[in-house]
Write a protein that holds these residues in place. Structure first.
Motif, mmCIF file in Angstrom:
data_model
loop_
_atom_site.group_PDB
_atom_site.id
_atom_site.type_symbol
_atom_site.label_atom_id
_atom_site.label_comp_id
_atom_site.label_asym_id
_atom_site.label_seq_id
_atom_site.Cartn_x
_atom_site.Cartn_y
_atom_site.Cartn_z
ATOM 1 N N ARG A 72 26.858 54.392 31.042
ATOM 2 C CA ARG A 72 26.772 55.094 29.755
ATOM 3 C C ARG A 72 25.758 54.458 28.810
ATOM 4 N NH1 ARG A 72 29.058 58.011 32.641
ATOM 5 N NH2 ARG A 72 31.016 59.075 32.378
ATOM 6 N N LYS A 73 24.692 53.875 29.397
ATOM 7 C CA LYS A 73 23.626 53.322 28.552
ATOM 8 C C LYS A 73 22.724 54.478 28.127
ATOM 9 C CE LYS A 73 24.565 48.950 28.763
ATOM 10 N NZ LYS A 73 24.963 48.238 27.546
ATOM 11 N N GLN A 74 22.392 54.532 26.855
ATOM 12 C CA GLN A 74 21.560 55.617 26.352
ATOM 13 C C GLN A 74 20.082 55.241 26.463
ATOM 14 O OE1 GLN A 74 22.710 58.653 24.896
ATOM 15 N NE2 GLN A 74 24.645 57.987 25.799
ATOM 16 N N TYR A 75 19.286 56.185 26.895
ATOM 17 C CA TYR A 75 17.828 56.024 26.780
ATOM 18 C C TYR A 75 17.220 57.384 26.488
ATOM 19 C CZ TYR A 75 17.549 57.307 31.806
ATOM 20 O OH TYR A 75 17.644 57.935 33.016
ATOM 21 N N PRO A 76 16.010 57.410 25.894
ATOM 22 C CA PRO A 76 15.461 58.682 25.424
ATOM 23 C C PRO A 76 15.333 59.731 26.533
ATOM 24 C CG PRO A 76 14.163 56.858 24.607
ATOM 25 C CD PRO A 76 15.109 56.287 25.595
ATOM 26 N N VAL A 112 2.910 57.258 31.207
ATOM 27 C CA VAL A 112 3.400 57.178 32.582
ATOM 28 C C VAL A 112 3.874 55.751 32.838
ATOM 29 C CG1 VAL A 112 2.750 57.301 35.026
ATOM 30 C CG2 VAL A 112 1.867 59.001 33.430
ATOM 31 N N MET A 113 5.107 55.629 33.297
ATOM 32 C CA MET A 113 5.542 54.291 33.698
ATOM 33 C C MET A 113 5.845 54.271 35.192
ATOM 34 S SD MET A 113 9.258 53.991 31.796
ATOM 35 C CE MET A 113 10.335 53.119 32.913
ATOM 36 N N VAL A 114 5.401 53.188 35.813
ATOM 37 C CA VAL A 114 5.685 52.985 37.222
ATOM 38 C C VAL A 114 6.706 51.854 37.263
ATOM 39 C CG1 VAL A 114 4.723 52.322 39.460
ATOM 40 C CG2 VAL A 114 3.347 53.686 37.870
ATOM 41 N N ALA A 115 7.851 52.110 37.847
ATOM 42 C CA ALA A 115 8.894 51.093 37.846
ATOM 43 C C ALA A 115 9.273 50.736 39.273
ATOM 44 C CB ALA A 115 10.107 51.590 37.072
ATOM 45 N N GLY A 116 9.008 49.482 39.616
ATOM 46 C CA GLY A 116 9.267 49.033 40.982
ATOM 47 C C GLY A 116 10.119 47.783 41.000
ATOM 48 N N CYS A 117 10.304 47.274 42.210
ATOM 49 C CA CYS A 117 11.152 46.083 42.391
ATOM 50 C C CYS A 117 10.497 44.858 41.759
ATOM 51 C CB CYS A 117 11.346 45.822 43.878
ATOM 52 S SG CYS A 117 12.010 47.238 44.762
ATOM 53 N N ALA A 154 12.773 52.001 29.153
ATOM 54 C CA ALA A 154 12.500 53.419 28.867
ATOM 55 C C ALA A 154 12.431 53.636 27.353
ATOM 56 C CB ALA A 154 13.577 54.301 29.491
ATOM 57 N N THR A 155 13.327 52.990 26.624
ATOM 58 C CA THR A 155 13.348 53.140 25.158
ATOM 59 C C THR A 155 12.098 52.508 24.552
ATOM 60 O OG1 THR A 155 15.732 52.896 25.313
ATOM 61 C CG2 THR A 155 14.785 52.737 23.109
ATOM 62 N N THR A 208 8.939 54.537 25.345
ATOM 63 C CA THR A 208 8.895 55.780 24.560
ATOM 64 C C THR A 208 8.435 55.474 23.132
ATOM 65 O OG1 THR A 208 10.727 56.609 25.889
ATOM 66 C CG2 THR A 208 10.255 57.808 23.871
ATOM 67 N N GLU A 209 8.914 54.367 22.582
ATOM 68 C CA GLU A 209 8.505 53.976 21.224
ATOM 69 C C GLU A 209 7.012 53.654 21.179
ATOM 70 O OE1 GLU A 209 10.184 54.319 18.438
ATOM 71 O OE2 GLU A 209 11.693 55.199 19.750
ATOM 72 N N ILE A 210 6.544 52.935 22.215
ATOM 73 C CA ILE A 210 5.107 52.588 22.288
ATOM 74 C C ILE A 210 4.271 53.865 22.295
ATOM 75 C CG2 ILE A 210 3.307 51.632 23.808
ATOM 76 C CD1 ILE A 210 5.402 49.522 24.704
ATOM 77 N N ILE A 211 4.692 54.828 23.123
ATOM 78 C CA ILE A 211 3.922 56.080 23.238
ATOM 79 C C ILE A 211 3.963 56.863 21.925
ATOM 80 C CG2 ILE A 211 3.813 58.321 24.450
ATOM 81 C CD1 ILE A 211 2.743 55.881 26.033
#
Lengths: 148, 225
Positions: free
Chosen positions: A27-31, A61-66, A118-119, A122-125
């Protein structure tokens, strides 16, 4: 007021995508701006995929990896970093702020970190959009003043 | 194969000025392998142009198409011809040969080059291409253990090494250029043929190179006329 930005998140199935799933379970909120694209590994990321996202109106665009050393396919995330760096140079020469593209490392267990990244992104963008809009407005005002 | 790399984007974007419909024409052979002008690079350049045009408010339509080879007439098929004729201009992602050959076939169409053609080279590591042949027209590498001093020596000297060779590197760029004469020496030593290097090489006939003007190879047994 600027429109809500569209963020495309290319997420690795083995880590960031699972982390995003976990964020939801916790239940963590993100935009809601983030549109997640699940990839088998960030090593699947290619420069043309990243540019296509921008071509089709993505603001970021975010690329999210290990995490480094934790790739299921050993080196996929390291290769993704190189491609992201290259795509940033292409974006810069195209006239797009390269900060609109980022790479994050998020392990499968880090649901809260996914929500945080993610939050943050989104703020940066939103900030970049606002700055560019203000710059455009100022330059329009200047040219109008000069015309007068 | 022929190695090329993309021109700076601004230079390519200038080509789109004064045209409403542009065809990006990729080439599926050498420049695809060296990741400069294949189907994928056509896609990347098309995205870049569309993004830049949108930001600048320029109206330009970009079409994408890639053929097997732009240096061979047979690959300019009906579909390709139709796409080329429908465009106001073509930006070719082939090497200099492909661009010129496209111009020869479609002499009423404006065709721009999107690549800078560099050299004949090999894929020495993933993502790295190095020069191996200068196309001098008279191969003499058998005298040097199979290594070419014309293409790979900064001075193209045939009786090397020169005084600029230190620690196996060339003084022109010690970090990136191996002294080919060091490599020739090492290889000839390994082959037990070191004494052959004591023979002085005769002056090279450069008329087979560019000094003899543009070159043509003709095989009578293959020509149709």
């Amino acid at each position: 007021m600027s429109k809500e930005p569209i963020i495309v998140a290319f997420c690795c199935h083995y880590c960031a995508f699972t982390a995003a799933d976990l964020a939801g379970t916790m239940r963590k909120q993100y935009p809601t701006n983030c549109r997640i694209v699940r990839l088998p590994c960030t090593g699947k990321v290619d420069v043309n995929m990243l540019l296509k996202a921008f071509e089709f109106d993505a603001d970021g665009v975010m690329v999210a990896g290990c995490e480094e050393g934790g790739c299921h396919f050993i080196q996929g995330n390291i290769r993704a970093i190189k491609r992201v760096v290259y795509a940033k140079t292409l974006l810069a020469e195209t006239g797009v702020n390269p900060d609109r593209l980022v790479m994050y490392h998020i392990a499968a267990s880090q649901g809260p970190l996914f929500a945080q990244r993610a939050t943050e992104f989104t703020e940066i963008i939103k900030k970049i959009n606002h700055e560019e809009l203000t710059r455009e407005k100022n330059s329009d005002d200047n040219s109008r003043r000069q015309a007068v | 194969m022929i190695i090329a790399e993309g021109k700076p984007f601004n230079e390519v974007y200038e080509f789109t000025k004064n045209h409403n419909k542009i065809l990006l024409l990729g080439c599926g052979t050498c420049v695809t392998v060296c990741m400069a002008g294949g189907e994928k690079e056509v896609g990347v350049l098309a995205s870049q142009i569309r993004i830049a045009a949108k930001a600048k408010g320029d109206e330009v339509t970009i079409e994408e198409h890639t053929i097997k080879r732009q240096c061979d007439r047979e690959f300019f098929d009906e579909e390709t011809t139709k796409k080329i004729k429908e465009a106001d201009a073509v930006i070719s992602l082939a090497c200099g040969v492909g661009v010129q050959y496209s111009v020869e076939i479609y002499n009423d169409i404006i065709i721009y080059p999107a690549l800078n053609t560099k050299f004949f080279g090999a894929n020495t590591e993933q993502g790295i291409w190095s020069e191996r042949c200068a196309g001098c027209g008279q191969c003499i590498i058998h005298n040097f253990g199979g290594l070419c001093p014309i293409a790979r020596c900064s001075k193209s000297i045939m009786n090397g090494p020169c005084g600029g060779s230190a620690d196996g590197k060339c003084e022109v760029d010690p970090e990136n250029i191996d002294c080919i004469w060091q490599l020739i020496y090492d290889r000839m030593e390994k082959l037990g043929r070191l004494s052959e290097l004591e023979e002085n090489q005769a002056l090279k006939d450069w008329s087979t190179n560019r000094d003899g003007g543009p070159r043509t190879v003709k095989r009578e047994d293959l020509t149709l006329s």
